[in-house]
Scaffold this active site. Sequence first.
Site, PDB file in Angstrom:
ATOM      1  N   ASP A   1       1.333  -1.405  -0.040  1.00 45.45           N
ATOM      2  CA  ASP A   1       0.001  -0.078   0.031  1.00 45.45           C
ATOM      3  C   ASP A   1       1.157   1.161  -0.308  1.00 45.45           C
ATOM      4  O   ASP A   1       0.975   2.152   0.738  1.00 45.45           O
ATOM      5  CB  ASP A   1      -0.312  -0.178   0.838  1.00 45.45           C
ATOM      6  CG  ASP A   1       0.164  -0.223   2.587  1.00 45.45           C
ATOM      7  OD1 ASP A   1      -1.047   0.477   3.046  1.00 45.45           O
ATOM      8  OD2 ASP A   1       0.786  -0.554   2.782  1.00 45.45           O
TER       9      ASP A   1
ATOM     10  N   ASP B   1       6.507   1.107   1.790  1.00 47.30           N
ATOM     11  CA  ASP B   1       6.369   0.519   0.682  1.00 47.30           C
ATOM     12  C   ASP B   1       8.059   0.273   0.014  1.00 47.30           C
ATOM     13  O   ASP B   1       8.108  -0.888  -1.208  1.00 47.30           O
ATOM     14  CB  ASP B   1       5.368  -0.100   0.255  1.00 47.30           C
ATOM     15  CG  ASP B   1       4.082   0.182   1.557  1.00 47.30           C
ATOM     16  OD1 ASP B   1       4.017   0.866   2.180  1.00 47.30           O
ATOM     17  OD2 ASP B   1       3.076  -0.524   1.462  1.00 47.30           O
TER      18      ASP B   1
ATOM     19  N   VAL C   1       2.941  -6.366   2.794  1.00 48.87           N
ATOM     20  CA  VAL C   1       3.309  -5.167   3.492  1.00 48.87           C
ATOM     21  C   VAL C   1       1.998  -3.875   3.993  1.00 48.87           C
ATOM     22  O   VAL C   1       2.309  -3.380   3.669  1.00 48.87           O
ATOM     23  CB  VAL C   1       4.524  -4.526   3.533  1.00 48.87           C
ATOM     24  CG1 VAL C   1       5.817  -5.803   2.963  1.00 48.87           C
ATOM     25  CG2 VAL C   1       4.445  -4.349   2.194  1.00 48.87           C
TER      26      VAL C   1
ATOM     27  N   HIS D   1       9.356  -0.744   8.260  1.00 45.89           N
ATOM     28  CA  HIS D   1       8.246  -1.754   8.487  1.00 45.89           C
ATOM     29  C   HIS D   1       8.903  -2.655   7.700  1.00 45.89           C
ATOM     30  O   HIS D   1       9.164  -3.549   7.678  1.00 45.89           O
ATOM     31  CB  HIS D   1       6.921  -1.324   8.264  1.00 45.89           C
ATOM     32  CG  HIS D   1       6.614  -0.555  10.079  1.00 45.89           C
ATOM     33  ND1 HIS D   1       7.270  -0.200  10.989  1.00 45.89           N
ATOM     34  CD2 HIS D   1       6.194   0.928   9.617  1.00 45.89           C
ATOM     35  CE1 HIS D   1       6.612   0.452  11.352  1.00 45.89           C
ATOM     36  NE2 HIS D   1       6.285   1.216  10.657  1.00 45.89           N
ATOM     37  N   ASP D   2       8.185  -1.911   6.363  1.00 46.41           N
ATOM     38  CA  ASP D   2       7.868  -3.159   5.061  1.00 46.41           C
ATOM     39  C   ASP D   2       9.342  -3.323   4.394  1.00 46.41           C
ATOM     40  O   ASP D   2       9.431  -4.771   4.726  1.00 46.41           O
ATOM     41  CB  ASP D   2       6.938  -2.324   4.230  1.00 46.41           C
ATOM     42  CG  ASP D   2       6.095  -2.602   4.600  1.00 46.41           C
ATOM     43  OD1 ASP D   2       5.553  -0.974   3.971  1.00 46.41           O
ATOM     44  OD2 ASP D   2       5.763  -2.174   5.511  1.00 46.41           O
TER      45      ASP D   2
HETATM   46  O1  RIB Z   1       2.469  -0.859  10.912  1.00 47.42           O
HETATM   47  C1  RIB Z   1       2.680   0.307   9.788  1.00 47.42           C
HETATM   48  C2  RIB Z   1       2.616  -0.239   7.846  1.00 47.42           C
HETATM   49  O2  RIB Z   1       1.353   0.388   8.080  1.00 47.42           O
HETATM   50  C3  RIB Z   1       3.782  -0.344   7.375  1.00 47.42           C
HETATM   51  O3  RIB Z   1       3.305  -1.386   6.152  1.00 47.42           O
HETATM   52  C4  RIB Z   1       2.860   0.782   6.600  1.00 47.42           C
HETATM   53  O4  RIB Z   1       3.770   0.800   4.842  1.00 47.42           O
HETATM   54  C5  RIB Z   1       1.209   1.124   7.020  1.00 47.42           C
HETATM   55  O5  RIB Z   1       0.972   0.247   5.883  1.00 47.42           O
HETATM   56 CA    CA Z   2       2.697  -0.973   3.854  1.00 44.39          CA
END
Ligand code: RIB
Ligand code: CA
Length: 324
Positions: free
Chosen positions: A9, A14, A133, A251-252
């Site tokens: 997303d 991402d 992700v 994160h991703d």
């Molecule tokens: O909580 C983190 C996630 O939420 C990540 O994938 C960020 O891109 C959002 O989608």
């Molecule tokens: Ca994401």
Amino acid sequence: MQKVILDVDTGTDDAVAIMLAALSKDLDLLGVCSVNGNRGIEFTTENTLRVVEYLGLADKIPVYKGCSLPLVSTLTPGRRDGIPATGSMDKNNIHGDYVELPPATIKPQEEHAVFWLIDTLMKSEGDIILIPVGPLTNIAMALRIEPRIADKIQSIMIMGGGYREVNITPSAEFNFWVDPEAAKIVIDSGCDITIVPLDATHKAVLSLDDADELEKDGGAAGKATASFIRHRQAGYKIWQPMEDINTVPIHDALAVCAVIDPDVLQDLTSTYVDIDIAGGASDGMSICDIDKRYKDKEENVKVALSADKDLFSKMVKEIMCGQA
Ligand code: RIB
Ligand code: CA
């Protein structure tokens, strides 16, 4: 090379995940599917196209547009107040509507992401790892339309959820919160699943110094990643400061690195995870039975409760600088 499919997303983190998967010599990125999440589907699709075109890989990495709404979570009055595009949740502009790359001139493929996923998996040798992700709407929809894909998926590396860490509400992580039912469908699918939750991604942070290094030595991908780190850190320091305010989670990207080298995840434990789909205060919460308090629940996933920050930043730099 390990065959992978990313479901995104896009979003700034991402974008880094896509670049790592596309540039890694260990991965064969078959395609990227977009889904509603950080922003509405038109934005997440455009942003995904921007990243692929920016890398000069438009002829190698197809982009497939996916679901524009969660399965059901926007239907119950008061549950999401009908908000499909969760951009309004990005109060501190961690992502922005558009990632800061040139507007895309390429288009997504004709086929819907869910049907491409089903077709690709059913024709495969069972040697594809899915790396979702974003909200799990596309993956859940594919499992509902063609349950046999569960036996054709080698494994699923999910960025989502939180054991002791949250972000979007006092009880939930964003990806699982946007579409709790989808998360539950995927987690209960019987596939070989590893969850990379916020407990791990909040450890695997990159710093403003890492951004400077990537900008200097990382080529085009490094420059873009540097700008995304700075953009994210400006939002995180207000909204959810990390231990070191000059660092920020990507994160991703950690989920992609975990497929390349599982050692980047730490405190990995097989456990029973459930997702709250009741629509109340803990809607979308990932309940992780790490201490095995339920007596009658089978372990259904592996959860990583930490990560190796140094290995993560080393991997990102090596891949971006073309050494790995
Ligand atoms: O909580 C983190 C996630 O939420 C990540 O994938 C960020 O891109 C959002 O989608
Ligand atoms: Ca994401």
